[in-house]
Write an enzyme that holds these catalytic residues in place. Structure first.
Site, mmCIF file in Angstrom:
data_model
loop_
_atom_site.group_PDB
_atom_site.id
_atom_site.type_symbol
_atom_site.label_atom_id
_atom_site.label_comp_id
_atom_site.label_asym_id
_atom_site.label_seq_id
_atom_site.Cartn_x
_atom_site.Cartn_y
_atom_site.Cartn_z
ATOM 1 N N LYS A 72 0.876 -2.993 5.470
ATOM 2 C CA LYS A 72 -0.102 -3.270 6.523
ATOM 3 C C LYS A 72 -0.066 -4.721 6.985
ATOM 4 O O LYS A 72 -0.218 -5.008 8.178
ATOM 5 C CB LYS A 72 -1.511 -2.905 6.039
ATOM 6 C CG LYS A 72 -1.812 -1.411 6.022
ATOM 7 C CD LYS A 72 -3.256 -1.170 5.639
ATOM 8 C CE LYS A 72 -3.635 0.293 5.811
ATOM 9 N NZ LYS A 72 -2.897 1.173 4.913
ATOM 10 N N HIS B 163 -11.510 6.820 15.652
ATOM 11 C CA HIS B 163 -10.159 6.681 15.106
ATOM 12 C C HIS B 163 -9.245 7.526 15.993
ATOM 13 O O HIS B 163 -9.291 8.753 15.946
ATOM 14 C CB HIS B 163 -10.130 7.186 13.664
ATOM 15 C CG HIS B 163 -8.832 6.955 12.955
ATOM 16 N ND1 HIS B 163 -8.750 6.306 11.756
ATOM 17 C CD2 HIS B 163 -7.559 7.273 13.291
ATOM 18 C CE1 HIS B 163 -7.482 6.246 11.373
ATOM 19 N NE2 HIS B 163 -6.754 6.842 12.287
ATOM 20 N N ARG C 167 6.074 9.015 9.820
ATOM 21 C CA ARG C 167 6.326 10.389 9.382
ATOM 22 C C ARG C 167 5.576 11.342 10.295
ATOM 23 O O ARG C 167 4.848 10.919 11.195
ATOM 24 C CB ARG C 167 5.838 10.575 7.947
ATOM 25 C CG ARG C 167 4.370 10.152 7.780
ATOM 26 C CD ARG C 167 3.799 10.519 6.451
ATOM 27 N NE ARG C 167 2.526 9.880 6.163
ATOM 28 C CZ ARG C 167 1.348 10.255 6.637
ATOM 29 N NH1 ARG C 167 1.273 11.269 7.476
ATOM 30 N NH2 ARG C 167 0.243 9.613 6.299
ATOM 31 N N LYS D 171 -8.659 -4.264 2.842
ATOM 32 C CA LYS D 171 -7.719 -3.150 2.782
ATOM 33 C C LYS D 171 -6.507 -3.509 1.936
ATOM 34 O O LYS D 171 -6.028 -4.642 1.962
ATOM 35 C CB LYS D 171 -7.231 -2.772 4.182
ATOM 36 C CG LYS D 171 -8.299 -2.252 5.113
ATOM 37 C CD LYS D 171 -7.689 -1.881 6.453
ATOM 38 C CE LYS D 171 -8.721 -1.335 7.414
ATOM 39 N NZ LYS D 171 -8.109 -0.979 8.718
ATOM 40 N N GLY E 221 -5.113 6.090 2.900
ATOM 41 C CA GLY E 221 -5.906 7.159 2.310
ATOM 42 C C GLY E 221 -7.221 6.703 1.724
ATOM 43 O O GLY E 221 -7.822 7.391 0.901
ATOM 44 N N GLY E 222 -7.675 5.493 2.122
ATOM 45 C CA GLY E 222 -8.951 5.001 1.627
ATOM 46 C C GLY E 222 -8.876 4.283 0.300
ATOM 47 O O GLY E 222 -9.862 3.707 -0.161
ATOM 48 N N GLU F 15 -1.756 4.350 14.944
ATOM 49 C CA GLU F 15 -3.194 4.570 14.824
ATOM 50 C C GLU F 15 -3.971 3.360 15.345
ATOM 51 O O GLU F 15 -3.613 2.210 15.083
ATOM 52 C CB GLU F 15 -3.567 4.854 13.373
ATOM 53 C CG GLU F 15 -2.795 6.048 12.799
ATOM 54 C CD GLU F 15 -3.429 6.621 11.552
ATOM 55 O OE1 GLU F 15 -4.485 6.119 11.134
ATOM 56 O OE2 GLU F 15 -2.870 7.589 11.007
#
Length: 666
Positions: free
Chosen positions: A118, A210, A294, A160, A166-167, A277
């Protein structure tokens, strides 16, 4: 590049089955891999060839690169499709595929490497001019620097994990005190989940949507997008409901977001399917969040509104083919909504649920699609993600798709394992979602769990109705079982008074005693808690009961666990599980010695020669059952002492009713 003739799918469950479905339609041989826990799984049975990886946990099987590569080579695969999750965004795995001469159906290694981190991805996107959330993504990860940068960004903010999603390793904090504690927790969680404790910090966008853009690129310099998906309905940062197009999207905003997503893909020389995203604010400003290199779980909604097969496109691009259309050729038709069906318990903080699938019957119908990886009789293990299926509906309008999906969920039968099916129906019916106003705060804004449960109970059929339906289901299923060993003319036959069958159902902590009277001609009467309920049988199949309950028709899908004995069924979208304690007591006595007398058929108990405490010898006649004007002697199966007597002389009893229990002599 040579043509792909065989593909090993390095995954499991619904995505493995979905990839194989497209590959088979293209005439491509499919190869499955499986862990010990998945030896009998549907994706294994669907493949043309299957190779065991051994082990149960992901680390022992699907994440073991050496095992997967060896399986592909041994099976003669030309290519590997990674699906999503597991090794799908692992640059080392993609490199090993190349070294082994296998085509990796995914993007270039460099793109995976950049976008899989990220911090690295965000730095790259800032340089490329893609809108990004203000924050810190530097390499200096010392506590002092992170605290200083957090103060600069201002609160609230998001912490993050740089290496994952996935949180995991993610925290929302609204002041410096919470930041310092959250930072340590996020670092620890990130290290455990991804092997890296590196963090990024971002200004929190309050109540955003989102929204993600599906991009596609080939090796001929073409990069396009297939519009957007709204994935705002999330729980603990994991998506639950997805739809396309986004309810608040405009043509101008789609063009801007699509252009930004294409720019991001081109900047890393992307090839294949990918998803960029964004967080979309109420002011229609959007910010880069991450890129998934992916296929996405939610790709079916895009396929349904654009009329494309994204897996087929992945295979074509991996074969070196050019995309068959340009951006201007693409047009949206209708609306699609997808829900993720999880094996989890919404009443217990959505904890994953494991167990035996007593019945799985997915919905069907025009515009309804189901991608699943389960079958009746399968065990849901604790080793993998609890998502068992995706149910998708397409309609000409958003509301048409939403209502179609609600109906599809209400006709879905998934018994034996707890699931979020009812929760999904409630979410789709929620006025905020129905109005297209759901943001990432939607689930948190839904009623508190206690209030939600109370609302369910208020709208649920009465306990008497539930118990009556359960009694009829047990009665009919047992009658069906007896057909093989009792003459048809004796089924439900009564020589005098009507047949009475007694039950004691437990549901949770509650117990309900029920008497069912078979009155003939498909008519039954139940007595529960001093209430009388009339039932009229319309149709009974091995999987569904159609019945009038006090003159109102109900379609009741069901599944039975004979060993328990437990019945699972649905009334409306309420899932019910009942266990019959009388039958359970009877089954407990039917061990190797069979120290019980069970009615072999329906009839009247004309004689009962037993009392608690009596000593009896094996073969002694203890009861006489009259059926079809014939009397049948029921004898003691063993020598012992009468432990309990449940029948009464002159009473009509049903097949499989426990009459006498015997304590055998040692």
């Amino acid at each position: 590049m040579s043509s792909i003739r065989s593909i090993l799918v390095a995954n499991r469950g619904e995505i493995a089955a979905r990839v194989m479905r497209t590959a088979k339609s293209l005439g491509i041989r499919t190869i499955a891999v499986y862990s010990d826990a998945d030896a009998g799984a549907p994706h294994v049975r669907a493949a043309d060839d299957a190779r065991a990886l051994g082990g149960n946990t992901p680390a022992e099987s699907y994440l073991d690169i050496d095992k997967v590569i060896t399986a592909a080579i041994d099976a003669g695969a030309d290519a590997i499709h990674p699906g999503y999750g597991f090794l799908s965004e692992n640059a080392s795995f993609a490199a090993r595929c190349a070294e082994a001469g296998l085509i990796f159906i995914g993007p270039p290694i460099e793109a995976i490497d950049i976008m899989g981190d990220k911090a690295k991805a965000k730095r790259r996107m800032i340089d490329a001019g893609v809108p990004c959330i203000p924050g810190y993504q530097g390499e200096d990860q010392s506590a002092d620097v992170l605290v200083r940068e957090a103060d600069k960004i201002g609160f609230p903010l998001m912490i993050k994990a740089a290496a994952g999603g996935g949180g995991k390793g993610m925290r929302f904090v609204d002041d410096m005190t919470a930041f310092e504690a959250g930072m340590e927790l996020a670092k620890s969680e990130a290290q455990n989940a991804f092997g890296s404790s590196e963090l990024i910090l971002e200004k929190a966008i309050i109540r955003p949507r989102h929204v993600e853009i599906q991009v596609f690129a080939d090796t001929h310099g073409n990069t396009i997008h297939f519009g957007e998906r709204d994935c705002s309905v999330q729980r603990r940062h994991q998506k639950v409901i997805e739809e396309a197009p986004c309810p608040v999207m405009t043509d101008a905003l789609r063009a801007r977001m699509g252009e930004a997503a294409v720019k991001a893909a081109r900047d890393v020389n992307y090839v294949g399917a990918g998803t960029v995203e964004f967080l979309l604010g109420a002011d229609q400003n959007f910010y880069f969040l991450e890129m998934n290199t992916r296929l996405q779980v939610e790709h079916p909604v895009t396929e349904m509104i654009y009329g494309v097969d994204l897996v087929a496109l992945q295979i074509a691009v991996a074969n070196g083919e050019a995309l068959p259309f340009a951006q201007e050729d693409l047009a949206i038709t209708g609306h699609a909504v997808e829900v993720r069906l999880y094996a989890e318990d919404p009443s217990n903080d959505f904890l994953p649920s494991t167990g035996h699938v007593v019945r799985w019957t997915p919905p069907a119908g025009n515009g309804v699609r189901v991608d699943d990886g389960i079958r009746t009789g399968q065990d849901i293990s604790p080793f993998y993600d609890p998502m068992v299926a995706k149910i998708i509906a397409h309609g000409p309008t958003r509301d048409a798709a939403r209502l179609k999906l609600i109906a599809a969920l209400e006709s879905t039968a998934f018994y034996g394992v707890k699931s979020n099916r009812r929760f999904l129906v409630d979410a789709l019916k929620d006025p905020t979602f129905a109005a297209g106003e759901a943001t990432t705060a939607f689930i948190a804004d839904m009623e508190a769990a206690r209030q939600e449960q109370a609302a369910h109970e208020a709208g649920e059929p009465s306990s008497a109705t539930i118990a009556s339906v359960g009694a009829l289901l047990f009665f009919l299923t047992r009658r069906a079982q007896n057909i093989s060993r009792v003459p048809c003319l004796l089924l439900d036959w009564a020589s005098a008074s009507p047949i009475v069958m007694d039950f004691a159902f437990t549901r949770g902590d509650a117990t309900h005693e029920v008497s069912l009277i078979a009155k003939g001609h498909g008519n039954y009467q139940c007595t529960v808690e001093d209430m009388s309920i009339d039932l009229q049988l319309i149709e009974f199949t091995p999987t569904n009961l159609t019945v009038n309950i006090d003159r109102k028709r109900h379609s009741v899908p069901f599944g039975e666990e004979h060993a328990a004995p437990t019945i699972h069924f649905s009334l409306g979208h309420h899932d019910i599980t009942l266990t019959d304690q009388f039958a359970l007591r009877a089954s407990d006595t039917q061990g190797a010695d069979e120290n019980a007398i069970i009615a072999p058929m329906h009839g009247m108990l004309v004689t009962l020669n037993a009392a608690v405490g009596d000593t009896v010898a094996q073969g002694t006649t203890l009861a006489v059952l009259e059926a079809m004007k014939m009397q049948h002697e029921l004898t003691a199966p063993s020598t012992g002492t009468i432990k309990a007597v449940y029948g009464e002389e002159g009473a009509q009893i049903a097949a499989d009713t426990l009459i006498i229990e015997i304590e055998p002599t040692e």
